[in-house]
Structure formats: C-alpha cells, structure tokens
Write a protein that holds these residues in place. Structure first.
Motif, PDB file in Angstrom:
ATOM      1  N   UNK A   1       0.827  -1.215   0.000  1.00  9.81           N
ATOM      2  CA  UNK A   1       0.000   0.000   0.000  1.00  9.81           C
ATOM      3  C   UNK A   1       0.855   1.257   0.000  1.00  9.81           C
ATOM      4  N   UNK A   2       1.921   1.257   0.779  1.00 10.27           N
ATOM      5  CA  UNK A   2       2.762   2.451   0.904  1.00 10.27           C
ATOM      6  C   UNK A   2       4.051   2.365   0.083  1.00 10.27           C
ATOM      7  N   UNK A   3       4.178   1.318  -0.727  1.00 14.17           N
ATOM      8  CA  UNK A   3       5.380   1.174  -1.542  1.00 14.17           C
ATOM      9  C   UNK A   3       6.623   0.897  -0.729  1.00 14.17           C
ATOM     10  N   UNK A   4       6.482   0.165   0.354  1.00  7.65           N
ATOM     11  CA  UNK A   4       7.586  -0.061   1.282  1.00  7.65           C
ATOM     12  C   UNK A   4       8.107  -1.493   1.273  1.00  7.65           C
ATOM     13  N   UNK A   5       7.724  -2.276   0.274  1.00  8.17           N
ATOM     14  CA  UNK A   5       8.213  -3.651   0.203  1.00  8.17           C
ATOM     15  C   UNK A   5       9.569  -3.668  -0.498  1.00  8.17           C
TER      16      UNK A   5
END
Length: 520
Positions: free
Chosen positions: A308-312
């Motif tokens: 969702x937050x582009x944090x992977x």
C-alpha cells in the motif's frame, strides 16, 4: 602518571562493552575511562523517549546477572536498561574502576614501532599483555583543559560504532543544509532533548525525517504522536534504501528464533572454514534457505501495509537479517500512517533548497525541520585518538575492521576492540568475547600467527559479501553460533552448550548457555 603499573589495562568507553570488559578483566585492576557523567553508552546518550530494546529481554542480559523478572515479555525501555546496567556495576563493585567525566583525547604507542604490526606473531612474541608500559593514554577531565597521561600494557577500545560522531551526507556546493532556512538536526542532537523539548520542537511544524532504519522510524512515530489534533502537520519520511521491518518476534504464529537463531537453522547458511562437503550440502540446501526467507516475507507482506505504501523491499529478507538491518516497528507506526500523520517518499538522493528538500525526481518537500537519521561514524572516532600508523589500518579494502574473533586487529598489538561486530544480541556478542579476551590475557591460550588471523578475517568477510549487499555493517548473525563455537574451542570450553541434542538443534542460544562453570 596518576596510576601506577598495578593498573595495567585501560578500557575506553563506559557502555555495554566497557562494563563487561571491566568485569571480566577485574584481576588486572583495569581503569575504565568514560567521557560523560554516567555509564550506559548509546543507551544513555543516543536514546529517544520512546526507545526500547530490539530483542526480547532474556536475549539481552549478562550471563552472571539475569534480569530480576525474566518472565516479563515486554521489550525494556532505555531507562530500564540503564537501571539494569547500574545494578550490574554495583553488584560486581565496578565503580572503583570507573573514571567518569574523563575523555580520552589521544593515545600514544611507546613500544617498538618498527616491529609493531609486522611480526609473525601478534604482540610481544605472541603474548597479549605487555610486561612493560607500551601505551600512553591522554585524558582531560570535566572543567579542565589539562591533559593527564596514564601508562598501560594493554588497551581495550569500547567507544563503539554509534554515538558521538554523526555520519553526515555530503552535498554539492549550494545544495547543502547551509541554504535551508529551517532547522537541520542529526539524531545525535535530537537525543539530547527531553520529551517536553521535542514536543515543542515538532508541534505544528512540517517535519521531514531522512532515513528508514530504527532511529528514523522511532523519530517519525514520535513526531506523529506529537502532531495529533487539528493544528498538527504530517511527518514525511524520505527513504533512500528500503529494509524489511518486523512487527513482533512471531511469524505465522511461530517464534522467530526457529528460522535463524538455532543451530539447525544456521546449518542452512554458509559459515567460515566449513570444508568441501559442508559447502556442497549448503549449496544443495539453498532452496530451503530461500524458502525460509520467502515464508517470512509472505507474513510481513500480509501483516503490514508494505505494498500500500510502496515499502516492500526488492531484496530478500535474509539479506537484512544477515546484515543486522532488521528493525522492530513501534506498535502504532502504521496506524499513524493510516491516519495521514506519517507520509513516505522514496528517493536515493536529496538536496536542500531554501524551503526544504529537493528529491531526485525534482519533487520539492517544504519543511520547517529536517532530521537526518543517517547513522554514526564509529571508525572516525577511533581514528581521532589512535596514533599512526594504526589509525590508517582501521579499515580493510572491503571497508570493514579486520578483527580476529571480532576482537583483535592483527596489526595493532596489545589492543582489543569490543563492540565492533554485530549479531542478534550485541550484549551477548560483547560478553563472550570479553571472556575470551580475559583468558587470552591470562595466557590460557595464544593467538595464531598474524597471517592465520588475517586468513580467518578474510574468510568471514567473503561470506558476508556473498550473503548480503549490506555486508559493511560487519554482522555475523547467520553464523553467530559457529563464531561462538570457535571462541569456545580456543578457551577450552565445550562447543555444544545445551542439555540434550534436541535442545541443541532447535532451541535458541543466549548468554545463559555460556555461563562460566557450565561443565567447563
């Protein structure tokens, strides 16, 4: 000289490593020099109001001084840890060896400089403790500019990798903090403020936090908590490199230690000097090792809103674990993000302009305050006090300190470095190496040749390079048990420390397994 030759060992730094070194080397009547007015190191000088331990309580205790309530499953606050360290120093009567408000400003080598570092054996013919003074330690005390000098036959450097010297990013001319109209602070500056001051500093302000490691995550959470209400401003995190974060030490209901901290789990990972058959088996087990990493990644992707937050992250979880980059999230971190009080921007580069930051895609972030959670330069601290030629030997070609058993630099005689390698529990890492160091100084064993020590260090470095792209943190977490086995062998201890083979294979190792007198 203030101290007679009865004090033959100097210990520099009063953090975890310095305290345990003082306790383990008590028979040498050591002197511990601590620059500040209290012990605790980074826990005292580099902690936020919300700072907590990153590991379970029982994984962070001295082998001979357990926590009073070992059943407490909460992660201790930094104040609890400071109390624990004070109790430890009092219990073992270490205060008589500690000199507070005493800063080491220079160290001189008075031994044979032509032979130092270029002999077949480390030290005087392989002996660790010199039988004469060869180090002079210059210190200044609070309120005085006078340098006082002390002589020692051995020095233990425990000033650590964190704190004191901030690691500041470099910028092109005209694009650094000097052009910014707001306030720029490093983590080190923020740590000096109390909770009331931090709230006054951030309340209603546009705050940007540069960094996505533990200190940056904690700081952003504190900022979000401070800025609740109609007048609050969101905190923006500028993320240069993504790393995996963990909400707790449980993965799909299984304890985290099963995956990396048991002897059987570490069997999946490469270790130094493992031999041809072991190397072949490790290669054949590569799919299983990768499956473990994927298993953990699947849980984190399900549990946390990383997509969702582009944090992977693009790299495997095991690379972060192998480089000690894994961070434990505050409970409300993503809750604050969901409420819009923490925002995320990814950018490998950033620059300052009058009103804030410019990212690599030319996005402009307006800011009143920019926090740089960009780490510390521990090697610079060492270079500031070590004499030539030793200060030029701190790093090898890979950017790591070449430390045999994580403690001895093969080219710097009669000196040890404690607290410069990392593992799951840095307290355990330091204590076991201090026990090893005490026996070395007692001449219960001798070190191999300088060449053999370098070969061992090179082997470990190459393994770290093959395991993770973040190897420069000098982390031994994936082969920490093997590292401890080698130390036990040199001390004459058993390597398998558990009560039975099942526990040996499937239960985690901690400091209680290395308690002295345990069948040794």
């Amino acid at each position: 000289m203030e101290k007679g030759w009865e004090c033959r060992v100097a210990i520099i730094g009063g953090g975890i490593s310095g305290l345990v070194a003082t306790k383990q080397l008590r028979k040498f009547n050591p002197v511990l020099f601590e620059a500040t007015e209290g012990i605790g190191g980074v826990w005292r000088n580099c902690s936020f109001s919300s700072t907590r331990l990153q590991t379970p309580r029982t994984d962070y205790e001295f082998s001979d001084y357990p926590w009073k309530d070992r059943t407490d499953v909460s992660f201790p606050t930094y104040t609890e840890i400071l109390d624990y360290l004070h109790d430890y120093a009092t219990h073992f009567d270490l205060w008589k060896n500690i000199m507070l408000n005493t800063k080491v400003v220079e160290i001189r080598f008075t031994g044979d400089k032509e032979k130092a570092g270029f002999t077949e054996l480390w030290g005087d013919n392989g002996r660790a403790l010199a039988d004469r003074p060869i180090w002079e330690v210059g210190v200044i005390t609070a309120g005085s500019d006078e340098v006082k000098w002390y002589k020692f036959g051995f020095v233990v450097m425990c000033i650590g990798k964190y704190g004191d010297v901030p690691n500041m990013p470099s910028f092109p001319q005209g694009k650094g903090p000097e052009v910014f109209n707001g306030k720029v602070m490093h983590t080190l500056d923020y740590c000096k403020l109390d909770k009331e001051d931090t709230q006054k500093l951030m309340k209603g302000k546009k705050v940007v936090v540069v960094g996505y490691k533990k200190s940056g995550i904690d700081l952003a959470t504190e900022c979000a908590e401070t800025n609740q209400g109609p007048d609050g401003q969101p905190c923006t995190m500028v993320i240069r490199t993504l790393h995996w974060t963990v909400p707790s030490y449980s993965i799909w209901g299984l304890p985290f230690f099963l995956f990396y901290a048991t002897r059987s789990s570490q069997f999946l990972h490469e270790r130094p000097n493992q031999g041809l058959m072991r190397s072949l088996l490790c290669h054949l087990l590569t799919p299983m090792r990768k499956a473990v990493s994927k298993f953990i990644e699947s849980y984190l992707s399900w549990k946390l809103p990383l997509v969702k937050y582009g944090l992977k992250p693009d790299h495997p979880f095991e690379e972060d674990y192998a480089s000690c980059q894994m961070a434990i999230l505050p409970e409300n971190f993503f809750a604050e993000a969901d409420n819009g009080r923490i925002l995320f921007k990814k950018s490998s580069k950033f620059y300052f302009y009058e009103q804030g930051l410019i990212l690599e895609d030319n996005t402009k972030l307006e800011a009143d305050i920019v926090f740089l959670t960009t780490g510390y330069d521990g090697k610079k601290k060492l270079r500031s006090v070590l004499p030539e030629p030793f200060k030029g030997l701190i790093e090898n070609n890979s950017g790591l300190m070449p430390l045999y058993r994580g403690t001895i630099h093969p080219l710097i005689p009669h000196m040890a470095f404690v607290g410069y390698i990392e593992s799951v529990s840095n307290l355990h890492t330091s204590e076991l190496r201090c026990k090893w160091l005490a026996r070395l100084l007692e001449e219960r064993f001798r070190l191999p040749t300088v060449e053999a020590m370098f070969e061992q260090v090179t082997e470990e470095t190459e393994i770290m390079k093959r395991t993770t792209r973040f190897y420069k943190r000098h982390c031994i977490s994936t082969f920490s048990i093997d590292h401890s086995d080698d130390i036990c062998k040199e001390m004459g201890w058993r390597t398998w420390r558990k009560r039975n083979w099942f526990m040996e294979l499937f239960s985690p190792y901690n400091n209680q397994d290395y308690k002295e007198g345990k069948d040794d």
